[in-house]
Design a protein around this motif. Structure first.
Motif, PDB file in Angstrom:
ATOM      1  N   PHE A 221     -12.723   5.206  37.068  1.00 20.91           N
ATOM      2  CA  PHE A 221     -11.766   5.608  35.818  1.00 20.91           C
ATOM      3  C   PHE A 221     -10.526   5.215  36.196  1.00 20.91           C
ATOM      4  CE2 PHE A 221     -15.285   8.823  36.793  1.00 20.91           C
ATOM      5  CZ  PHE A 221     -15.482   9.434  35.682  1.00 20.91           C
ATOM      6  N   TYR A 222     -10.090   4.514  35.140  1.00 17.78           N
ATOM      7  CA  TYR A 222      -8.663   4.083  35.223  1.00 17.78           C
ATOM      8  C   TYR A 222      -8.095   3.761  34.039  1.00 17.78           C
ATOM      9  CZ  TYR A 222     -10.897  -0.031  32.564  1.00 17.78           C
ATOM     10  OH  TYR A 222     -11.579  -0.684  31.416  1.00 17.78           O
ATOM     11  N   ASN A 223      -6.688   3.610  34.009  1.00 18.82           N
ATOM     12  CA  ASN A 223      -5.715   4.236  33.027  1.00 18.82           C
ATOM     13  C   ASN A 223      -5.722   2.731  32.093  1.00 18.82           C
ATOM     14  OD1 ASN A 223      -3.541   4.431  31.405  1.00 18.82           O
ATOM     15  ND2 ASN A 223      -2.215   4.966  33.106  1.00 18.82           N
ATOM     16  N   LEU A 241     -17.629   1.921  34.139  1.00 20.67           N
ATOM     17  CA  LEU A 241     -15.997   1.670  33.919  1.00 20.67           C
ATOM     18  C   LEU A 241     -15.719   2.562  32.930  1.00 20.67           C
ATOM     19  CD1 LEU A 241     -16.209  -2.296  34.219  1.00 20.67           C
ATOM     20  CD2 LEU A 241     -15.630  -0.490  36.005  1.00 20.67           C
ATOM     21  N   LEU A 242     -15.015   3.537  33.208  1.00 20.75           N
ATOM     22  CA  LEU A 242     -14.411   4.586  32.119  1.00 20.75           C
ATOM     23  C   LEU A 242     -12.969   4.537  32.144  1.00 20.75           C
ATOM     24  CD1 LEU A 242     -17.128   7.047  33.410  1.00 20.75           C
ATOM     25  CD2 LEU A 242     -17.001   6.334  30.937  1.00 20.75           C
ATOM     26  N   THR A 243     -12.337   4.770  30.856  1.00 17.71           N
ATOM     27  CA  THR A 243     -10.858   4.817  30.884  1.00 17.71           C
ATOM     28  C   THR A 243     -10.280   5.987  30.377  1.00 17.71           C
ATOM     29  OG1 THR A 243     -11.106   4.091  28.527  1.00 17.71           O
ATOM     30  CG2 THR A 243     -10.749   2.223  30.150  1.00 17.71           C
ATOM     31  N   PHE A 244      -9.071   6.303  30.785  1.00 22.75           N
ATOM     32  CA  PHE A 244      -8.376   7.577  30.317  1.00 22.75           C
ATOM     33  C   PHE A 244      -7.005   6.922  30.054  1.00 22.75           C
ATOM     34  CE2 PHE A 244      -7.854   7.161  34.861  1.00 22.75           C
ATOM     35  CZ  PHE A 244      -6.364   7.131  35.076  1.00 22.75           C
ATOM     36  N   GLY A 245      -6.682   7.759  28.822  1.00 26.18           N
ATOM     37  CA  GLY A 245      -5.046   7.140  28.573  1.00 26.18           C
ATOM     38  C   GLY A 245      -4.589   8.147  27.266  1.00 26.18           C
ATOM     39  N   TRP A 246      -3.632   7.429  26.675  1.00 26.51           N
ATOM     40  CA  TRP A 246      -2.950   8.251  25.564  1.00 26.51           C
ATOM     41  C   TRP A 246      -3.702   8.192  24.272  1.00 26.51           C
ATOM     42  CZ3 TRP A 246      -0.037  11.961  27.368  1.00 26.51           C
ATOM     43  CH2 TRP A 246       0.994  11.964  28.605  1.00 26.51           C
ATOM     44  N   SER A 247      -4.342   7.043  23.998  1.00 29.68           N
ATOM     45  CA  SER A 247      -4.688   6.740  22.757  1.00 29.68           C
ATOM     46  C   SER A 247      -6.289   6.855  22.601  1.00 29.68           C
ATOM     47  CB  SER A 247      -4.656   5.276  22.454  1.00 29.68           C
ATOM     48  OG  SER A 247      -4.855   4.509  23.275  1.00 29.68           O
ATOM     49  N   ASP A 248      -6.635   7.096  21.515  1.00 28.19           N
ATOM     50  CA  ASP A 248      -8.137   7.310  21.199  1.00 28.19           C
ATOM     51  C   ASP A 248      -9.102   6.065  21.384  1.00 28.19           C
ATOM     52  OD1 ASP A 248      -7.622   5.688  18.929  1.00 28.19           O
ATOM     53  OD2 ASP A 248      -7.990   7.413  17.352  1.00 28.19           O
TER      54      ASP A 248
END
Length: 457
Positions: A221-223, A241-248
């Protein structure tokens, strides 16, 4: 640094394990884990602490002061990176013929023993995010083992021993220590220029985070909104591979964010699927992203969403992470571990959003090399505060070979002052701070002592 070869039989012939620096927050969880598995534990440290008292209650033999004779009878000796090479106990250990390893190697061995080891790395936010995941898993009854770089009130310390196959581990990039770990699930919060005395360049930092991501067995899980993190992930494959962040465009992201003082609430989305509304009580926009990362990792190991909502709402932060220590004569005293310019800037921006009259930053620079390399960045970050008070640099493991002093940093921050002793800082701040002000001590050394001294005044 040449990494030690992994020894899958590290503890096979050990019955008595001795820890040099046993009172350290990173050592305590390892002591807990090994004590629970029946090993005889002894250790030494130079200062009496609450951690030593807890370890004595467990039955650990604790020596105050570090001397050669303390290692007697040990089958394995573990030391922290903070121990100087000329330490008499460490020198005796290395000359004894008894296997002697650095803490990171032991932690790596322990992470290899769990089937679902979540390792949280990043230049900033590791302790808070590791604490959030631990709180969520413990509160939801998943019974994890945890190793955290700070104290979590829920577990009364920096670690706990569970009976499940889940481990939560803070993974520190210092001297590439995190490359000795065995993550099943890796969480990468951000990648920034730090520990440049070791890495040299940001490119080398990115390269090490890439190597860490490659170690993950199941998922990363990465930014997805941090450019350096995205660069570090280039070429990684063979796992989820999974992302997190501010945008959709990220796999996990917050929306409809509302801030009310130290409280924030947000809707969490996984793709187009709204998972629910979450509330946290740790200030600062950055902590929303820490919470999103924690939720994503906890979901992966089967934590129910409703349990996560409840546990995150009850999370009030780890010790020394924007920790409100008290309020006296209308002046709020807080403490934060921030010791890198980016962390200081984030913390002070969060403080300014809380509508105090004035924000006082009481900063203790840590290590001469970091202060020298990032001096202009420190000056810019600290200038966000209304008042800046500093102590002399805490050298820790370093000697001041380049003649770096706080006075040089103070020259770059208009209106700032510095004092050699905490007593002088305490006198100055308690004399000049006014009701409605926030005083926050900043640094990873012992500047929190100064905060406690101010409270007593």
């Amino acid at each position: 640094m040449e990494l030690a070869m992994f020894d899958g039989k590290l503890l096979e012939n050990a019955k008595h394990i001795h820890f040099i620096g046993v009172g350290g927050s990173g050592m305590y969880p390892l002591v807990q884990i090994l004590h629970s598995k029946g090993y005889r534990i002894s250790g030494s440290d130079n200062n009496e602490t609450d951690t030593l008292a807890l370890e004595r209650e467990m039955g650990v033999e604790v020596f105050l002061g570090q001397r050669a004779e303390n290692i007697g009878g040990a089958d394995l000796i573990v030391y922290t990176a903070a121990i100087m090479s000329d330490n008499p106990e460490l020198r005796a250990a290395k000359g004894s013929g008894v296997p002697t390893i650095e803490r990171a190697e032991l932690l790596g061995y322990l992470t290899s023993r769990y089937q679902n080891c979540i390792c949280v790395c990043g230049t900033h936010g590791k302790t808070t995010t590791t604490s959030m995941i631990t709180q969520v898993l413990v509160g939801a009854g998943l019974d994890p083992t945890a190793v955290i770089g700070g104290k979590l009130p829920l577990i009364h310390g920096s670690g706990c021993v569970g009976k499940s196959d889940i481990m939560v581990c803070e993974a520190c990039e210092f001297n590439d220590h995190f490359l000795q770990l065995f993550p099943d699930i890796a969480v990468i919060l951000n990648v920034d220029a730090d520990h440049l005395d070791y890495f040299g360049t940001i490119e080398n930092v990115i390269r090490s985070f890439h190597r860490f991501a490659s170690l993950a067995q199941k998922a990363v899980f990465y930014n997805g909104d941090d450019a350096n993190t995205v660069k570090a992930m280039e070429g990684i494959s063979g796992k989820e591979l999974l992302t997190f962040g501010w945008s959709d465009h990220c796999d996990y992201y917050p929306a409809e964010i509302v801030h009310e003082g130290a409280e924030s609430s947000f809707d969490l989305y996984s793709g187009k699927n709204r998972l629910g509304r979450f509330t946290i009580h740790v200030p600062g926009r950055h902590n929303i992203l820490n919470a999103v990362a924690a939720i994503a990792a906890a979901l992966y190991v089967g934590t129910p969403v409703e349990a996560m909502k409840e546990q995150l709402a009850g999370f009030r932060g780890a010790a020394r992470r924007f920790e409100i220590l008290g309020k006296v004569r209308g002046i709020t005293i807080a403490d934060d571990y921030a010791h890198h310019p980016a962390e200081i800037a984030v913390t002070l921006k969060a403080a300014k959003e809380l509508h105090f009259n004035q924000v006082w930053a009481v900063f203790q620079p840590f290590t001469y090399s970091r202060t020298k390399l990032l001096m202009d960045d420190f000056a810019k970050a600290l200038s966000l505060a209304d008042k800046v008070v500093m102590s002399e640099i805490m050298g820790s493991r370093e000697k001041n070979t380049d003649g770096i002093y706080t006075s040089q940093l103070a020259e770059k921050i208009p209106g700032s002052v510095w004092f050699p002793e905490f007593e002088e800082i305490t006198d100055y701040v308690t004399t000049n701070a006014q009701p409605g002000d926030l005083v926050i001590t900043l640094g990873c050394g012992d500047v929190n002592k100064c905060a406690k001294m101010m409270l007593k005044r």
